[in-house]
Design a protein around this motif. Structure first.
Motif, PDB file in Angstrom:
ATOM      1  N   GLY A 102       0.827  -1.206   0.000  1.00 22.95           N
ATOM      2  CA  GLY A 102       0.000   0.000   0.000  1.00 22.95           C
ATOM      3  C   GLY A 102       0.864   1.259   0.000  1.00 22.95           C
ATOM      4  O   GLY A 102       2.088   1.199   0.232  1.00 22.95           O
ATOM      5  N   ALA A 103       0.194   2.385  -0.268  1.00 22.71           N
ATOM      6  CA  ALA A 103       0.926   3.653  -0.272  1.00 22.71           C
ATOM      7  C   ALA A 103       1.416   3.994   1.123  1.00 22.71           C
ATOM      8  O   ALA A 103       2.461   4.625   1.290  1.00 22.71           O
ATOM      9  N   THR A 104       0.675   3.558   2.149  1.00 21.87           N
ATOM     10  CA  THR A 104       1.050   3.914   3.523  1.00 21.87           C
ATOM     11  C   THR A 104       2.441   3.384   3.868  1.00 21.87           C
ATOM     12  O   THR A 104       3.240   4.077   4.495  1.00 21.87           O
ATOM     13  N   TYR A 151      -3.326  13.773   4.817  1.00 14.36           N
ATOM     14  CA  TYR A 151      -3.567  12.363   5.148  1.00 14.36           C
ATOM     15  C   TYR A 151      -2.917  12.058   6.502  1.00 14.36           C
ATOM     16  O   TYR A 151      -1.838  12.562   6.807  1.00 14.36           O
ATOM     17  N   ASN A 176      -6.300  14.809  -0.698  1.00 20.41           N
ATOM     18  CA  ASN A 176      -7.259  14.383   0.310  1.00 20.41           C
ATOM     19  C   ASN A 176      -6.839  15.025   1.639  1.00 20.41           C
ATOM     20  O   ASN A 176      -5.714  14.808   2.067  1.00 20.41           O
ATOM     21  N   ASP A 187       2.427  12.168  -2.752  1.00 21.05           N
ATOM     22  CA  ASP A 187       1.415  11.125  -2.598  1.00 21.05           C
ATOM     23  C   ASP A 187       0.395  11.316  -3.725  1.00 21.05           C
ATOM     24  O   ASP A 187      -0.367  12.277  -3.740  1.00 21.05           O
ATOM     25  N   TYR A 196      -4.543   9.206  -5.818  1.00 19.59           N
ATOM     26  CA  TYR A 196      -5.793   9.469  -6.559  1.00 19.59           C
ATOM     27  C   TYR A 196      -5.501   9.956  -7.980  1.00 19.59           C
ATOM     28  O   TYR A 196      -6.298  10.687  -8.566  1.00 19.59           O
ATOM     29  N   SER A 228      -1.270   3.718  -5.169  1.00 21.52           N
ATOM     30  CA  SER A 228      -2.002   2.636  -4.505  1.00 21.52           C
ATOM     31  C   SER A 228      -2.916   1.915  -5.495  1.00 21.52           C
ATOM     32  O   SER A 228      -3.775   2.550  -6.114  1.00 21.52           O
ATOM     33  N   LYS A 244      -6.683   2.237  -4.545  1.00 19.04           N
ATOM     34  CA  LYS A 244      -7.473   3.382  -4.999  1.00 19.04           C
ATOM     35  C   LYS A 244      -7.804   3.250  -6.478  1.00 19.04           C
ATOM     36  O   LYS A 244      -8.897   3.609  -6.914  1.00 19.04           O
ATOM     37  N   LYS A 281      -4.251  -3.591  -0.194  1.00 23.83           N
ATOM     38  CA  LYS A 281      -3.047  -2.992   0.387  1.00 23.83           C
ATOM     39  C   LYS A 281      -1.800  -3.306  -0.448  1.00 23.83           C
ATOM     40  O   LYS A 281      -0.812  -3.877   0.039  1.00 23.83           O
TER      41      LYS A 281
HETATM   42  C1  PLP Z   1      -3.900  10.649   0.417  1.00 23.84           C
HETATM   43  C2  PLP Z   1      -3.794   9.194   0.756  1.00 23.84           C
HETATM   44  N1  PLP Z   1      -2.594   8.598   0.749  1.00 23.84           N
HETATM   45  C3  PLP Z   1      -2.445   7.294   1.037  1.00 23.84           C
HETATM   46  C4  PLP Z   1      -3.540   6.515   1.341  1.00 23.84           C
HETATM   47  C5  PLP Z   1      -3.316   5.073   1.708  1.00 23.84           C
HETATM   48  O1  PLP Z   1      -3.213   4.229   0.614  1.00 23.84           O
HETATM   49  P1  PLP Z   1      -3.047   2.653   0.874  1.00 23.84           P
HETATM   50  O2  PLP Z   1      -4.370   2.139   1.313  1.00 23.84           O
HETATM   51  O3  PLP Z   1      -2.597   2.113  -0.442  1.00 23.84           O
HETATM   52  O4  PLP Z   1      -2.007   2.500   1.927  1.00 23.84           O
HETATM   53  C6  PLP Z   1      -4.810   7.077   1.375  1.00 23.84           C
HETATM   54  C7  PLP Z   1      -5.982   6.275   1.772  1.00 23.84           C
HETATM   55  O5  PLP Z   1      -7.028   6.784   2.110  1.00 23.84           O
HETATM   56  C8  PLP Z   1      -4.941   8.455   1.062  1.00 23.84           C
HETATM   57  O6  PLP Z   1      -6.151   9.061   1.069  1.00 23.84           O
END
Ligand code: PLP
Length: 385
Positions: free
Chosen positions: A92-94, A118, A167, A196, A199, A227, A230, A238
């Protein structure tokens, strides 16, 4: 007692509001996840991967076919010259955000975080003994304030985190925005730009997503994160990826290999096969989700304009902000809890998404990545306001 490394962190507002939605059996327009399933074709590619591919570790940076087709995809959209060596598949991006911050932040280093943002950015900085440097963006779409960004840069600044499409602000960074940042950072090549871009495929009204990877003066010190959750309406998978030129990606990988080593191999094989199929049959343009979500945005926006809420039209993402000051002067936290109990619709208060929330903020965030009937039901309830 054990000393907490993140003493000020509780449970995220998203988890809290989703729990409230379950408790009240309310419509959940809070946390950012779709209530519909991914395309059947992608599920079929993943099913085949489960049956046919290896169930052992992927290479550390990720499946080579997947990284190759992703490089082609980014090159197609952003006119870049990336190869698979510039890409690492992450959980995932996180996880990508965490590794990027961990790779570059030394104790005492400052990280500019555009407020609101975020929620994982700040704790990732703190965990590394870094210092979050919040910079307030300009309402109502919370666009970047470049004068404030300039003023926030110090000798200790190590990273600036950008999020486009944004976001919760829902604005997007134009090429001009990026060029302004490049100008500000022109004498500070030591500052990493963590962008990031989860989106990337949700931009409205004919706008185009512009990646940091395409910007002269920034791309050499950029890390962009993405991600699949998304892009393919499957937040539970993830899986995501980080993209950077050398030597930045090499430093990123040093952390990634000890945080997760390699990501779910079967999913990677399935995604590689699907993206190759997309490329050969429908083309990369078909990955764009803008039209699909624009209809949902317009539906919710038009409905909210007929209430006493004041919606702010998003430029991208699947979120929408709304000002509720004509309805209540309660805090946003109290307001969303009242709303959930009174009409059965769960939203997100905006202030927890700030490091320094402005006083008297009267805004909430809706997620409109929902089926038509869910949005219809929510709108019927919201029309009572
Ligand atoms: C701006 C932003 N970055 C990262 C994420 C997380 O992405 P992932 O679920 O792939 O970790 C989100 C998820 O809501 C997000 O809104």
């Amino acid at each position: 007692m054990h000393r907490s490394k993140l003493p000020d962190e509780g449970i995220t507002i998203f988890a809290q509001m989703s729990a409230l939605a379950r408790k009240l059996n309310a419509i959940n327009l809070g946390q950012g996840f779709p209530d519909f399933t991914p395309d059947k074709t992608i599920i079929e590619h993943i099913r085949q991967a489960f049956l046919n591919s290896t169930h052992q570790y992927a290479p550390m940076k990720g499946n080579e076919k997947l990284r190759h087709v992703l490089a082609e995809k980014i090159n197609y959209f952003q006119k870049t010259n990336l190869t698979e060596n510039n890409i690492t598949i992450t959980a995932g991006a996180t996880q990508a955000i965490f590794c990027a911050i961990t790779a570059f932040v030394h104790p005492g280093d400052e990280v500019i975080i555009l407020d609101p943002g975020y929620d994982s950015y700040r704790p990732s900085v703190l965990f590394n003994s870094g210092v979050p440097a919040p910079v307030l963006s300009t309402p109502p779409l919370f666009k970047p304030d470049f004068n404030k960004i300039k003023d926030a840069i110090t000798d200790k600044t190590r990273i600036i985190i950008v999020n486009t499409p944004n976001n919760p602000g829902t604005h997007i960074w134009t090429k001009q925005d990026w060029e302004t940042l490049a100008e500000i950072l022109s004498d500070r090549e030591d500052i990493i730009v963590l962008s990031d871009e989860v989106y990337e495929h949700i931009v409205f009204d004919g706008r185009k997503h512009v990646s940091v990877l395409s910007i002269d003066g920034l791309k050499q010190r950029a890390i962009a994160v993405y991600s699949f959750g998304k892009t393919f309406h499957a937040t539970g998978w993830k899986i995501g990826y980080a993209v950077a030129l050398e030597p930045v990606i090499i430093e990123f990988d040093k952390i990634h290999q000890y945080v997760v080593y390699a990501v779910n191999n079967v999913m990677q094989e399935g995604l590689a096969s699907y993206l190759e199929w997309v490329k050969q049959t429908k083309g990369f343009d078909s990955l764009d989700q803008s039209h699909f979500f624009e209809k949902k945005r317009d539906f919710l926006y038009n409905a909210l304009t007929n209430t006493r809420l004041k919606p702010i039209k998003p430029e991208g993402t699947y979120f929408m902000l709304a000002d509720y000051s004509a309805l209540s002067q309660k805090s946003d936290m109290e307001f969303v809890i009242d709303l959930a109990h009174q009409i059965g619709v769960v939203t997100i208060p905006l202030s927890p998404l700030f490091i320094n929330p402005p006083e008297n903020l009267r805004m909430i965030r809706f997620c409109f990545a929902k089926r038509e009937e869910t949005l219809q039901q929510a709108v019927e309830k919201l029309s009572l306001l």
